[in-house]
Design a protein around this motif. Sequence first.
Motif, PDB file in Angstrom:
ATOM      1  N   ALA A 122       1.127   7.850  -4.386  1.00  0.00           N
ATOM      2  CA  ALA A 122      -0.328   7.900  -4.542  1.00  0.00           C
ATOM      3  C   ALA A 122      -0.615   9.041  -5.168  1.00  0.00           C
ATOM      4  O   ALA A 122      -1.666   9.230  -6.205  1.00  0.00           O
ATOM      5  CB  ALA A 122      -0.812   8.205  -2.964  1.00  0.00           C
TER       6      ALA A 122
ATOM      7  N   THR B 111       0.709  -1.204   0.229  1.00  0.00           N
ATOM      8  CA  THR B 111      -0.040   0.021   0.158  1.00  0.00           C
ATOM      9  C   THR B 111       0.778   1.333   0.105  1.00  0.00           C
ATOM     10  O   THR B 111       2.124   1.147  -0.330  1.00  0.00           O
ATOM     11  CB  THR B 111      -0.833  -0.105   1.136  1.00  0.00           C
ATOM     12  OG1 THR B 111      -1.941   1.184   0.930  1.00  0.00           O
ATOM     13  CG2 THR B 111      -0.281  -0.059   2.686  1.00  0.00           C
TER      14      THR B 111
ATOM     15  N   GLU C 219      -1.351   8.077   1.930  1.00  0.00           N
ATOM     16  CA  GLU C 219      -2.143   8.990   0.807  1.00  0.00           C
ATOM     17  C   GLU C 219      -1.271  10.147   0.704  1.00  0.00           C
ATOM     18  O   GLU C 219      -1.753  10.470  -0.622  1.00  0.00           O
ATOM     19  CB  GLU C 219      -3.345   9.340   1.858  1.00  0.00           C
ATOM     20  CG  GLU C 219      -4.406   8.236   2.146  1.00  0.00           C
ATOM     21  CD  GLU C 219      -5.728   8.532   2.939  1.00  0.00           C
ATOM     22  OE1 GLU C 219      -5.749   9.879   2.875  1.00  0.00           O
ATOM     23  OE2 GLU C 219      -6.305   7.524   3.197  1.00  0.00           O
TER      24      GLU C 219
ATOM     25  N   LEU D 289      -5.672  -1.062  -5.704  1.00  0.00           N
ATOM     26  CA  LEU D 289      -6.218   0.043  -6.141  1.00  0.00           C
ATOM     27  C   LEU D 289      -7.514  -0.284  -7.110  1.00  0.00           C
ATOM     28  O   LEU D 289      -7.646  -1.424  -7.582  1.00  0.00           O
ATOM     29  CB  LEU D 289      -5.167   1.045  -6.804  1.00  0.00           C
ATOM     30  CG  LEU D 289      -4.675   0.300  -8.085  1.00  0.00           C
ATOM     31  CD1 LEU D 289      -5.481   1.027  -9.349  1.00  0.00           C
ATOM     32  CD2 LEU D 289      -3.128   0.640  -8.256  1.00  0.00           C
TER      33      LEU D 289
ATOM     34  N   TYR E 291      -7.087   4.924  -4.300  1.00  0.00           N
ATOM     35  CA  TYR E 291      -5.991   4.430  -3.832  1.00  0.00           C
ATOM     36  C   TYR E 291      -5.348   5.518  -2.809  1.00  0.00           C
ATOM     37  O   TYR E 291      -5.484   6.819  -3.075  1.00  0.00           O
ATOM     38  CB  TYR E 291      -4.743   4.427  -4.925  1.00  0.00           C
ATOM     39  CG  TYR E 291      -3.219   3.938  -4.561  1.00  0.00           C
ATOM     40  CD1 TYR E 291      -3.223   2.231  -4.281  1.00  0.00           C
ATOM     41  CD2 TYR E 291      -2.314   4.707  -4.575  1.00  0.00           C
ATOM     42  CE1 TYR E 291      -2.043   1.822  -3.989  1.00  0.00           C
ATOM     43  CE2 TYR E 291      -1.171   4.289  -4.180  1.00  0.00           C
ATOM     44  CZ  TYR E 291      -0.893   2.876  -3.980  1.00  0.00           C
ATOM     45  OH  TYR E 291       0.090   2.482  -3.545  1.00  0.00           O
ATOM     46  N   PRO E 292      -4.748   5.150  -1.737  1.00  0.00           N
ATOM     47  CA  PRO E 292      -4.669   3.487  -1.403  1.00  0.00           C
ATOM     48  C   PRO E 292      -5.793   3.300  -0.826  1.00  0.00           C
ATOM     49  O   PRO E 292      -6.647   4.027  -0.451  1.00  0.00           O
ATOM     50  CB  PRO E 292      -3.577   3.875  -0.138  1.00  0.00           C
ATOM     51  CG  PRO E 292      -3.554   4.977   0.502  1.00  0.00           C
ATOM     52  CD  PRO E 292      -4.210   5.884  -0.735  1.00  0.00           C
TER      53      PRO E 292
ATOM     54  N   HIS F 283      -3.346   8.958  -8.255  1.00  0.00           N
ATOM     55  CA  HIS F 283      -4.525   9.881  -8.668  1.00  0.00           C
ATOM     56  C   HIS F 283      -4.324  10.549 -10.098  1.00  0.00           C
ATOM     57  O   HIS F 283      -5.434  10.923 -10.229  1.00  0.00           O
ATOM     58  CB  HIS F 283      -4.544  10.573  -7.309  1.00  0.00           C
ATOM     59  CG  HIS F 283      -5.079  10.009  -6.318  1.00  0.00           C
ATOM     60  ND1 HIS F 283      -6.474   9.688  -6.079  1.00  0.00           N
ATOM     61  CD2 HIS F 283      -4.478   9.476  -5.243  1.00  0.00           C
ATOM     62  CE1 HIS F 283      -6.586   9.098  -4.976  1.00  0.00           C
ATOM     63  NE2 HIS F 283      -5.572   8.908  -4.422  1.00  0.00           N
TER      64      HIS F 283
END
Length: 290
Positions: free
Chosen positions: A122, A114, A117, A256, A271-272, A126
Motif C-alpha cells: 500500500a 487487496t 492499509e 485501486l 488503495y486499498p 500511495h
Amino acid sequence: MAQRTHLDDADCSIAQALDVVGDWWTLLIVRDAARGVHRFEEFQRELGMSRKVLTERLKLLVEAGVLAREPYQDRPVRHAYRLTPRGRGLLPVLVALQDWGDTWILGEGEMTATADEASREAVRVHALRGTRLPELLLPDRFGELRDPVADTPFTVLYCFPGAFARSESYPPGWAGIPGARGCTLESCTYRDQLGEFAAAGATVHGVSTQRPDEQREFAEAEGLRFPLLSDAELALVTALRLPTFRAGGISRLKRLTLVLDRDRTVREVFYPIRDIGASVAAALAAVRGA
C-alpha cells in the motif's frame, strides 16, 4: 566488458532466458524502461549503479534485442533505450516477480485481491502521488487503441480485477478471494454517477487485464457509457508497478483508483478499496476539490 557465463543447456528455455536476463541489474533496467526511463543518466539516477556496469548491461540488452538504441541528440551524440517487442515480452515476468514478492516477501503467502492499509504494498501504491504516467496506449473494448489519460482536466482511472457478463465466466473460487468481488457494482456505480464526474471536468476510464471482447460483453450487458481499457499486455501495470494477483491463470489488477490530471500526473490514489460506494464518492470529491 561484462563477464558472462553462457549456459550449456541449449534445450532448456529457462536456462537460455537466464543467459539474457539472469543478472539482477538487467531486469531492473527492463523494469525502469517499462516505467518510462529511457536515457543513460535517468537509468543511473534511478538505479544508483556505476557508469561502467550500466554501459555493459545496456550493451548486452541491445545485443539481445531486448532494448533498441535510438539517437535523440547529435552534438554530442546521445541515445535513448526503449523496449522492443522482445523486451515487452518480459513484462509478464516482471509482474510475476512483483506478485511473488508482494505475496511471499512483503505479504503472508495468501492469495488476495487487496492489501492491508499499513502494508508496504500500500505504501508503494500511495507513493504514486506526484508521479507521471508514461505515454502508452491500451485497447478499448472495441480493440481501438486509446490513451488512458483523457484530454479533460482530470481522468479517474479505476482498476478492477475482472467483471463478466455471465456468472460462469468468473474463475473458480473467485468469491473466496478477498477483495475480488464487487467489480460489477463498482462499474455500475461509476455509470450511474458519470454525469457528476463530467460536470466536475473528469473522464472515467475502467481498466482490467481482461480481453477486449470480455470487456465489451460486460459493458453491453450493464449499459456502460464510458471506456473500458484492456491491460492484458500489462503495460499499465508495469509502468506504475500496480499490484496484481493471479486467478484463473491470469495476472489481475487489485482494485485501486487513480486520479490523474491532463499532464499525466497522479494527483490522488485510493488503495486499498474496501467500500466501493465510498471509493467512488471519494474520487468524485477529489476531482471537485482539485
